[in-house]
Motif scaffolding. Structure first.
Motif, PDB file in Angstrom:
ATOM      1  N   GLY A 123     -88.368  20.121   5.227  1.00 10.39           N
ATOM      2  CA  GLY A 123     -87.069  20.761   5.372  1.00 10.39           C
ATOM      3  C   GLY A 123     -86.300  20.264   6.576  1.00 10.39           C
ATOM      4  N   VAL A 124     -87.000  20.063   7.697  1.00 11.09           N
ATOM      5  CA  VAL A 124     -86.331  19.570   8.901  1.00 11.09           C
ATOM      6  C   VAL A 124     -85.817  18.153   8.693  1.00 11.09           C
ATOM      7  CG1 VAL A 124     -86.671  18.949  11.322  1.00 11.09           C
ATOM      8  CG2 VAL A 124     -87.608  21.094  10.447  1.00 11.09           C
ATOM      9  N   VAL A 125     -86.612  17.299   8.065  1.00 14.27           N
ATOM     10  CA  VAL A 125     -86.180  15.920   7.819  1.00 14.27           C
ATOM     11  C   VAL A 125     -84.964  15.895   6.896  1.00 14.27           C
ATOM     12  CG1 VAL A 125     -86.847  13.705   6.799  1.00 14.27           C
ATOM     13  CG2 VAL A 125     -88.438  14.921   8.296  1.00 14.27           C
ATOM     14  N   ARG A 126     -84.905  16.798   5.949  1.00 14.08           N
ATOM     15  CA  ARG A 126     -83.715  16.877   5.082  1.00 14.08           C
ATOM     16  C   ARG A 126     -82.479  17.244   5.897  1.00 14.08           C
ATOM     17  NH1 ARG A 126     -86.525  20.319   0.214  1.00 14.08           N
ATOM     18  NH2 ARG A 126     -87.449  18.555  -0.922  1.00 14.08           N
ATOM     19  N   VAL A 127     -82.643  18.170   6.840  1.00 12.26           N
ATOM     20  CA  VAL A 127     -81.525  18.535   7.719  1.00 12.26           C
ATOM     21  C   VAL A 127     -81.080  17.315   8.530  1.00 12.26           C
ATOM     22  CG1 VAL A 127     -80.860  19.919   9.715  1.00 12.26           C
ATOM     23  CG2 VAL A 127     -82.130  20.971   7.849  1.00 12.26           C
ATOM     24  N   LEU A 128     -82.047  16.574   9.064  1.00 11.65           N
ATOM     25  CA  LEU A 128     -81.705  15.377   9.841  1.00 11.65           C
ATOM     26  C   LEU A 128     -80.995  14.337   8.972  1.00 11.65           C
ATOM     27  CD1 LEU A 128     -85.004  14.906  11.909  1.00 11.65           C
ATOM     28  CD2 LEU A 128     -82.912  16.088  12.587  1.00 11.65           C
ATOM     29  N   GLY A 129     -81.473  14.161   7.747  1.00 12.85           N
ATOM     30  CA  GLY A 129     -80.845  13.207   6.850  1.00 12.85           C
ATOM     31  C   GLY A 129     -79.490  13.661   6.347  1.00 12.85           C
ATOM     32  N   GLY A 134     -76.040  16.239  17.552  1.00 10.24           N
ATOM     33  CA  GLY A 134     -75.625  16.946  18.758  1.00 10.24           C
ATOM     34  C   GLY A 134     -76.313  18.284  18.940  1.00 10.24           C
ATOM     35  N   GLU A 135     -75.531  19.274  19.351  1.00 12.93           N
ATOM     36  CA  GLU A 135     -76.087  20.578  19.687  1.00 12.93           C
ATOM     37  C   GLU A 135     -76.685  21.291  18.477  1.00 12.93           C
ATOM     38  OE1 GLU A 135     -73.173  22.906  21.667  1.00 12.93           O
ATOM     39  OE2 GLU A 135     -73.064  21.597  23.425  1.00 12.93           O
ATOM     40  N   VAL A 136     -76.260  20.917  17.280  1.00 16.09           N
ATOM     41  CA  VAL A 136     -76.814  21.527  16.066  1.00 16.09           C
ATOM     42  C   VAL A 136     -78.316  21.264  15.963  1.00 16.09           C
ATOM     43  CG1 VAL A 136     -76.731  21.490  13.537  1.00 16.09           C
ATOM     44  CG2 VAL A 136     -74.616  21.353  14.859  1.00 16.09           C
ATOM     45  N   LEU A 137     -78.763  20.136  16.515  1.00  8.46           N
ATOM     46  CA  LEU A 137     -80.164  19.767  16.419  1.00  8.46           C
ATOM     47  C   LEU A 137     -81.066  20.620  17.295  1.00  8.46           C
ATOM     48  CD1 LEU A 137     -79.917  15.862  16.467  1.00  8.46           C
ATOM     49  CD2 LEU A 137     -80.483  17.308  14.516  1.00  8.46           C
ATOM     50  N   GLU A 138     -80.533  21.182  18.382  1.00 11.12           N
ATOM     51  CA  GLU A 138     -81.384  21.845  19.365  1.00 11.12           C
ATOM     52  C   GLU A 138     -82.222  22.983  18.770  1.00 11.12           C
ATOM     53  OE1 GLU A 138     -82.125  20.884  22.410  1.00 11.12           O
ATOM     54  OE2 GLU A 138     -80.885  19.112  22.117  1.00 11.12           O
ATOM     55  N   PRO A 139     -81.633  23.990  18.120  1.00  7.84           N
ATOM     56  CA  PRO A 139     -82.476  25.043  17.540  1.00  7.84           C
ATOM     57  C   PRO A 139     -83.394  24.532  16.438  1.00  7.84           C
ATOM     58  CG  PRO A 139     -80.176  25.342  16.894  1.00  7.84           C
ATOM     59  CD  PRO A 139     -80.195  24.288  17.951  1.00  7.84           C
ATOM     60  N   VAL A 140     -82.966  23.504  15.707  1.00  8.18           N
ATOM     61  CA  VAL A 140     -83.814  22.916  14.660  1.00  8.18           C
ATOM     62  C   VAL A 140     -85.100  22.364  15.266  1.00  8.18           C
ATOM     63  CG1 VAL A 140     -83.962  21.062  12.950  1.00  8.18           C
ATOM     64  CG2 VAL A 140     -81.857  22.389  13.158  1.00  8.18           C
ATOM     65  N   LEU A 141     -84.958  21.640  16.375  1.00  7.90           N
ATOM     66  CA  LEU A 141     -86.126  21.050  17.031  1.00  7.90           C
ATOM     67  C   LEU A 141     -86.980  22.108  17.711  1.00  7.90           C
ATOM     68  CD1 LEU A 141     -84.531  17.853  18.622  1.00  7.90           C
ATOM     69  CD2 LEU A 141     -85.789  18.055  16.472  1.00  7.90           C
ATOM     70  N   ARG A 142     -86.334  23.068  18.377  1.00  2.22           N
ATOM     71  CA  ARG A 142     -87.107  24.105  19.074  1.00  2.22           C
ATOM     72  C   ARG A 142     -87.921  24.934  18.078  1.00  2.22           C
ATOM     73  NH1 ARG A 142     -84.515  21.334  21.962  1.00  2.22           N
ATOM     74  NH2 ARG A 142     -86.384  20.117  21.461  1.00  2.22           N
ATOM     75  N   ALA A 143     -87.327  25.272  16.950  1.00  3.66           N
ATOM     76  CA  ALA A 143     -88.051  26.053  15.948  1.00  3.66           C
ATOM     77  C   ALA A 143     -89.235  25.266  15.406  1.00  3.66           C
ATOM     78  CB  ALA A 143     -87.106  26.460  14.814  1.00  3.66           C
ATOM     79  N   PHE A 144     -89.045  23.969  15.176  1.00  2.00           N
ATOM     80  CA  PHE A 144     -90.169  23.158  14.688  1.00  2.00           C
ATOM     81  C   PHE A 144     -91.278  23.094  15.728  1.00  2.00           C
ATOM     82  CE2 PHE A 144     -92.624  19.314  14.001  1.00  2.00           C
ATOM     83  CZ  PHE A 144     -92.901  19.402  12.647  1.00  2.00           C
ATOM     84  N   GLU A 145     -90.909  22.916  16.993  1.00  2.00           N
ATOM     85  CA  GLU A 145     -91.924  22.857  18.048  1.00  2.00           C
ATOM     86  C   GLU A 145     -92.747  24.144  18.092  1.00  2.00           C
ATOM     87  OE1 GLU A 145     -89.377  19.927  21.062  1.00  2.00           O
ATOM     88  OE2 GLU A 145     -89.317  22.107  21.303  1.00  2.00           O
ATOM     89  N   LEU A 146     -92.079  25.292  17.973  1.00  3.59           N
ATOM     90  CA  LEU A 146     -92.792  26.565  17.976  1.00  3.59           C
ATOM     91  C   LEU A 146     -93.739  26.680  16.788  1.00  3.59           C
ATOM     92  CD1 LEU A 146     -89.864  28.924  19.037  1.00  3.59           C
ATOM     93  CD2 LEU A 146     -92.018  28.661  20.293  1.00  3.59           C
TER      94      LEU A 146
END
Length: 257
Positions: A123-129, A134-146
């Motif tokens: 799901g995250v890779v689909r969002v990236l693709g 920019g700032e939209v990526l920050e919560p996406v990455l933080r949630a994945f890290e958690l």
């Protein structure tokens, strides 16, 4: 000698590849049912190879391979097809995807299945693709890290102080540190979150495992993505060990230009 066991039609992504010979590659892949798997792609570097155009990072694949050795060893890739669905991320989305790949490479043990984490990664890779930048990526990455830290058992409980198991006070500030888990924030701590924010994250993680937790964690991360960034990066680097994550160093270098 026991016959080789064959795995077919396995959802997978290439995390990393490196040269094995003049014509072949060793692949580190993330598969849905078997976790991180090492594969030998013989002849993949030849111009005529069917593997050459599909063995790319951040692209959904279906692979087949023969299990020719013991647990955790390099197996023989027999087939790989692009599964379709999205285009290759570009710009900072591409760099973010490679960062996630490096985390999975460094933190996942070979052949330790994490199907729910795989689904979150998809799901995250689909969002990236899909063009997130920019700032939209920050919560996406933080949630994945958690979700990643929780899936591999490296995330402490986020509703109590780790050392004392005392419940968090919503109005107090707490910081997540690599060696000690969650503790009361001090004047020297550069980043922290309120007890209420940590409790919200803890509740989101409890909503479900893996893919079920991710949307809730994403929502809870949105308001505190900036505060979480330094704390989670420190924890991740601690567990990854030296050297510094290569993608993290590249991000730092680009920001300094």
């Amino acid at each position: 000698m026991a016959a080789a066991r064959r795995v077919s039609d396995e959802p997978a992504y290439v995390l990393h590849s490196y040269d094995w010979s003049e014509s072949s590659l060793i692949l580190e892949t993330f598969t849905r049912h078997h976790g991180r798997v090492g594969l030998a792609a013989k002849g993949a570097k030849k111009p005529t190879s069917n593997f050459r155009p599909v063995l790319l990072p951040l692209q959904p694949l279906r692979v087949a391979y023969a299990v020719t050795g013991g647990h955790g060893e390099i197996h023989s890739l027999r087939g790989a097809e692009w599964a379709g669905g999205h285009v290759m991320p570009t710009g900072d989305a591409l760099l973010s995807g490679l960062y996630l790949n490096e985390l999975l490479m460094r933190l996942l043990a070979r052949e330790d299945p994490h199907a729910a984490l795989f689904d979150v990664y998809v799901g995250v890779v689909r969002v990236l693709g899909g063009g997130a930048h920019g700032e939209v990526l920050e919560p996406v990455l933080r949630a994945f890290e958690l979700v990643l830290l929780r899936a591999i058992g490296l995330l402490p409980a986020l509703d109590v102080e780790t050392a004392t198991l005392v419940p968090l006070r919503p109005e107090a500030a707490y910081t997540l540190v690599p060696e000690g888990g969650l503790r009361a924030a001090g004047p020297m701590d550069r980043a922290s979150c309120s007890g209420a924010q940590w409790l919200e994250l803890a509740g989101a993680l409890r909503e479900g495992d893996g893919e079920g937790a991710y949307p809730a964690v994403l929502r809870a991360s949105a308001a505190v993505a900036g505060e979480l960034k330094a704390q989670l990066r420190a924890v991740l680097q601690y567990h990854c060990g030296a050297p510094l994550l290569r993608t993290r160093q590249l991000m730092m270098d680009l920001q300094s230009l």
